[in-house]
Scaffold this motif. Structure first.
Motif, PDB file in Angstrom:
ATOM      1  N   UNK A  76      -4.308  16.992  40.543  1.00 50.48           N
ATOM      2  CA  UNK A  76      -3.769  18.295  40.142  1.00 50.48           C
ATOM      3  C   UNK A  76      -2.732  18.830  41.117  1.00 50.48           C
ATOM      4  N   UNK A  77      -2.988  18.655  42.424  1.00 49.17           N
ATOM      5  CA  UNK A  77      -2.244  19.441  43.406  1.00 49.17           C
ATOM      6  C   UNK A  77      -1.394  18.653  44.400  1.00 49.17           C
ATOM      7  N   UNK A  78      -1.733  17.388  44.666  1.00 46.60           N
ATOM      8  CA  UNK A  78      -0.955  16.648  45.671  1.00 46.60           C
ATOM      9  C   UNK A  78       0.518  16.501  45.284  1.00 46.60           C
ATOM     10  N   UNK A  79       0.864  16.239  44.007  1.00 51.48           N
ATOM     11  CA  UNK A  79       2.296  16.211  43.665  1.00 51.48           C
ATOM     12  C   UNK A  79       2.998  17.537  43.961  1.00 51.48           C
ATOM     13  N   UNK A  80       2.294  18.658  43.746  1.00 53.35           N
ATOM     14  CA  UNK A  80       2.879  19.970  44.061  1.00 53.35           C
ATOM     15  C   UNK A  80       3.070  20.114  45.565  1.00 53.35           C
ATOM     16  N   UNK A  81       2.024  19.750  46.328  1.00 53.45           N
ATOM     17  CA  UNK A  81       2.103  19.845  47.785  1.00 53.45           C
ATOM     18  C   UNK A  81       3.194  18.966  48.352  1.00 53.45           C
ATOM     19  N   UNK A  82       3.379  17.790  47.762  1.00 52.62           N
ATOM     20  CA  UNK A  82       4.411  16.863  48.219  1.00 52.62           C
ATOM     21  C   UNK A  82       5.805  17.416  47.930  1.00 52.62           C
ATOM     22  N   UNK A 140       6.873  19.822  50.404  1.00 49.98           N
ATOM     23  CA  UNK A 140       7.093  19.288  51.745  1.00 49.98           C
ATOM     24  C   UNK A 140       5.888  19.468  52.638  1.00 49.98           C
ATOM     25  N   UNK A 141       4.721  19.763  52.037  1.00 50.51           N
ATOM     26  CA  UNK A 141       3.500  19.987  52.811  1.00 50.51           C
ATOM     27  C   UNK A 141       2.583  18.770  52.770  1.00 50.51           C
ATOM     28  N   UNK A 142       2.353  18.210  51.594  1.00 53.96           N
ATOM     29  CA  UNK A 142       1.539  16.990  51.471  1.00 53.96           C
ATOM     30  C   UNK A 142       2.403  15.788  51.864  1.00 53.96           C
ATOM     31  N   UNK A 143       1.882  14.957  52.750  1.00 56.42           N
ATOM     32  CA  UNK A 143       2.646  13.858  53.339  1.00 56.42           C
ATOM     33  C   UNK A 143       2.876  12.708  52.358  1.00 56.42           C
ATOM     34  N   UNK A 144       3.753  11.790  52.754  1.00 57.57           N
ATOM     35  CA  UNK A 144       3.983  10.568  51.971  1.00 57.57           C
ATOM     36  C   UNK A 144       2.679   9.780  51.856  1.00 57.57           C
ATOM     37  N   UNK A 185       0.896   8.570  48.336  1.00 61.43           N
ATOM     38  CA  UNK A 185       0.626   7.141  48.099  1.00 61.43           C
ATOM     39  C   UNK A 185      -0.850   6.919  47.758  1.00 61.43           C
ATOM     40  N   UNK A 186      -1.734   7.567  48.522  1.00 63.01           N
ATOM     41  CA  UNK A 186      -3.175   7.437  48.278  1.00 63.01           C
ATOM     42  C   UNK A 186      -3.513   7.950  46.872  1.00 63.01           C
ATOM     43  N   UNK A 187      -2.933   9.101  46.509  1.00 67.54           N
ATOM     44  CA  UNK A 187      -3.199   9.693  45.189  1.00 67.54           C
ATOM     45  C   UNK A 187      -2.685   8.792  44.067  1.00 67.54           C
ATOM     46  N   UNK A 188      -1.465   8.278  44.215  1.00 70.45           N
ATOM     47  CA  UNK A 188      -0.881   7.445  43.156  1.00 70.45           C
ATOM     48  C   UNK A 188      -1.651   6.141  42.974  1.00 70.45           C
ATOM     49  N   UNK A 189      -2.121   5.560  44.079  1.00 71.58           N
ATOM     50  CA  UNK A 189      -2.907   4.327  43.988  1.00 71.58           C
ATOM     51  C   UNK A 189      -4.227   4.594  43.270  1.00 71.58           C
TER      52      UNK A 189
END
Length: 623
Positions: free
Chosen positions: A446-452, A455-459, A463-467
């Motif tokens: 829900x939220x990691x793409x928004x955080x990324x 510029x707050x959620x790291x690369x 990567x962990x979320x997408x995997x």
């Protein structure tokens, strides 16, 4: 000492202040954290635990966006439990017992390792405002520090008053002084303030307790964790908690002190948290109950200090002591310190925008108990949102607002600014109308793409979320496309008392049955082979199981959320004059004028605004 202007100043080093400072600094703002005592950054003022019902979902959401609370909780946990596991996954809530000293130390060290973040130890006694714009803060030494945005996270320190029986003394927490000056300045600017109360139980010496007389409360056999990052690991060794109970004898001894109780003699006028009442309040409100549970919680790995959860009190210390000695296992108890209540100033949160920026002063943000909330997790999530938006404001970028169907954090903020609160607000799963969507297991989706994007959620996080998403989707597709013969699936179905099948069918059909679990499906060779070949971990298995078994509920809730979001898209013009709309009820005109909702959807959630009032507004707006 402070010649240059900061982008963001954060006042207060608690859970809200820590997340606010970390968020603003990590997004690139030059940030200053000012707090009264740098040794107490990240202090757990009350119970040594993070998470719980709905609170655990909030910690996972903070982590998914790129905040610190999940990482710190994992690294300092001494026990893990997934609460409500007997219910559906929408109710599952992670919780850890924490090592109090290590928790605060880890917060301090993580903040010190954050680029763009400066620290200063002193009391902030006022704010600097020009016109309707924040310019900075003033300290008790008369120092002025300037910034584009200021986030106030004062906790229980604003004019804090501690009560133990008939004794009262100023303080923001045991052993720490209260903060003075800010309330008067804000009131002079036109802010409405109020008083709230919270309390804490005695801390006792574990060496004086007889744990053999209590019920052991162990952690989960297969503990999980909060952070989605691989760098934190589940616990392999855990500390037990214990449980005991009060009795009629204990209650009678406590009642002897009621005439000296600030709760009953008029010393405390303000409201305390409804869902975490003091022991005297429980005895008074639930007079028919002659026993209440007490959870005996260790304060860390090595300390002998214990927290007595369920025995929050402001009764005289001699009454607390004598009554607790009548509890089974506490016959020889020694106190480290008595329980106490604390009253403090707060500002009704209807004075805020969805960004947590105040409506009166441009660039001034409130987060945590200053907004009338209770709980580390609620405070941390507000701090995160205020820090993000304070940064975005300084960079003249669009604000970041979470909707009610996107996060518990969105529910929390919307509840606060739309409904306000006259008692300490805490989050529950029942407050979220879309809790099937807002599960603890999918906060990263829900939220990691928004955080990324912020510029707050790291690369690393993305990567962990997408995997995880890639593997979960592949596993779900496998169930939908792979057939299973009756002779393979029927023994599993028979064992579970489920109807047998007469012909081959897709795995998803059997897996969708309520009483068939992932553990059952792993007895099928093709399923087990897929798991092994693709190296699927517990999180992926859990995600696939929930999405398969609850697909219908999830789709229905998404549909309902889409309908609501259509109203969310209808903006109410600035300075909309409700007084001219005579067809609105008087209460609706009054509430709408005071709260100034931004959208029709927000207006519909205000207490006292009826569906008929919303219809009138839509007609008036030509919709």
């Amino acid at each position: 000492m402070f010649e240059k202007e900061y982008d963001v100043i954060v006042v207060g080093g608690g859970h809200a202040g820590g997340e606010a400072a970390a968020a603003a600094a990590n997004m690139g703002s030059k940030t200053l954290l000012i707090t009264m005592n740098l040794q107490n950054i990240g202090q757990m003022s009350c119970n040594p635990a993070m998470g719980g019902i709905a609170k655990g979902q909030i910690v996972r959401e903070i982590d998914a966006l790129g905040g610190y609370s999940g990482i710190i909780s994992d690294n300092t946990a001494i026990q893990f439990k997934m609460l409500n596991k007997s219910k559906g996954p929408a109710m599952w809530s992670p919780r850890v017992q924490s090592d109090r000293m290590r928790f605060a130390e880890t917060w301090r060290l993580m903040l010190e390792g954050t680029p763009n973040l400066d620290f200063y130890q002193e009391m902030v006694s006022g704010i600097i405002v020009e016109g309707d714009k924040i310019k900075g803060v003033k300290t008790s030494l008369g120092i002025e520090v300037y910034a584009k945005s200021v986030v106030l996270t004062n906790g229980t320190f604003l004019n804090g008053l501690i009560h133990i029986g008939e004794k009262q003394f100023g303080g923001g927490r045991a052993g720490e002084r209260a903060a003075h000056g800010i309330t008067k300045e804000l009131s002079d600017l036109g802010f409405e303030s109020g008083r709230m109360k919270t309390g804490t139980p005695p801390r006792v010496d574990g060496r004086s307790l007889d744990f053999s007389k209590m019920t052991v409360q162990p952690g989960d056999e297969r503990p999980e964790k909060f952070s989605y990052l691989d760098r934190t690991k589940p616990l392999t060794v855990q500390r037990d908690c214990h449980m005991s109970h009060t009795s009629s004898e204990v209650h009678e001894m406590l009642k002897e002190g009621f005439d000296r109780s600030p709760m009953f003699n008029g010393s405390i006028q303000s409201l305390g948290p409804r869902y975490c009442p003091s022991i005297e309040d429980k005895i008074n409100r639930f007079a028919d109950k002659n026993s209440h549970q007490l959870f005996v919680e260790p304060e860390g790995w090595n300390t002998v200090e214990y927290y007595i959860n369920g025995f929050s009190t402001s009764l005289p210390e001699d009454v607390q002591f004598k009554a607790l000695r009548k509890v089974v296992g506490f016959e020889n108890v020694k106190f480290f310190r008595p329980g106490y209540a604390i009253e403090y100033d707060y500002f009704p949160p209807t004075q805020l925008k969805h960004t947590l920026e105040t409506k009166i002063v441009n660039g001034l943000y409130f987060a945590g108990q200053i907004n009338g909330t209770t709980g580390y997790e609620e405070a941390a999530s507000q701090g995160l949102m205020a820090g993000i938006n304070a940064h975005l404001k300084g960079k003249e970028q669009e604000p970041f607002i979470l909707k009610r169907n996107e996060a518990y954090i969105g529910v929390l903020v919307d509840d606060l600014i739309t409904k306000g609160t006259d008692e300490p607000y805490r989050m529950f799963t029942s407050r979220a109308e879309y809790r099937t969507l807002l599960r603890q297991d999918n906060a990263d989706f829900r939220l990691t793409p928004m955080g990324h994007k912020l510029g707050l959620a790291s690369e690393e996080r993305i990567r962990v979320m997408e995997l995880k998403k890639e593997k979960s989707d592949a596993f779900i597709t496998f169930f939908k496309e792979t057939s299973v013969a009756p002779e393979i699936i029927n023994p599993i179905l028979e064992n579970k008392g489920s109807a047998l099948v007469s012909q081959s069918d897709k795995l998803v059909r059997s897996f969708s049955r309520p009483n068939i679990t992932m553990e059952d499906m792993q007895k099928i060779d093709s399923v087990n082979s897929f798991i092994m070949e693709n190296e699927l971990d517990h999180e992926v298995l859990q995600q696939a199981e929930i999405q398969v078994k609850y697909a219908g509920y999830i789709a229905k809730e998404k549909n309902n959320a889409d309908k609501l979001n259509r109203l969310e898209g209808i903006k109410i013009p600035d300075n909309f004059d409700y007084s001219k709309m005579k067809s609105l009820s008087y209460e609706a005109r009054e509430k709408l004028s005071a709260i100034k909702p931004v959208t029709v959807s927000q207006a519909s959630r205000i207490s006292g605004v009826s569906p008929n009032d919303i219809s009138v507004m839509l007609v008036y707006m030509g919709r």
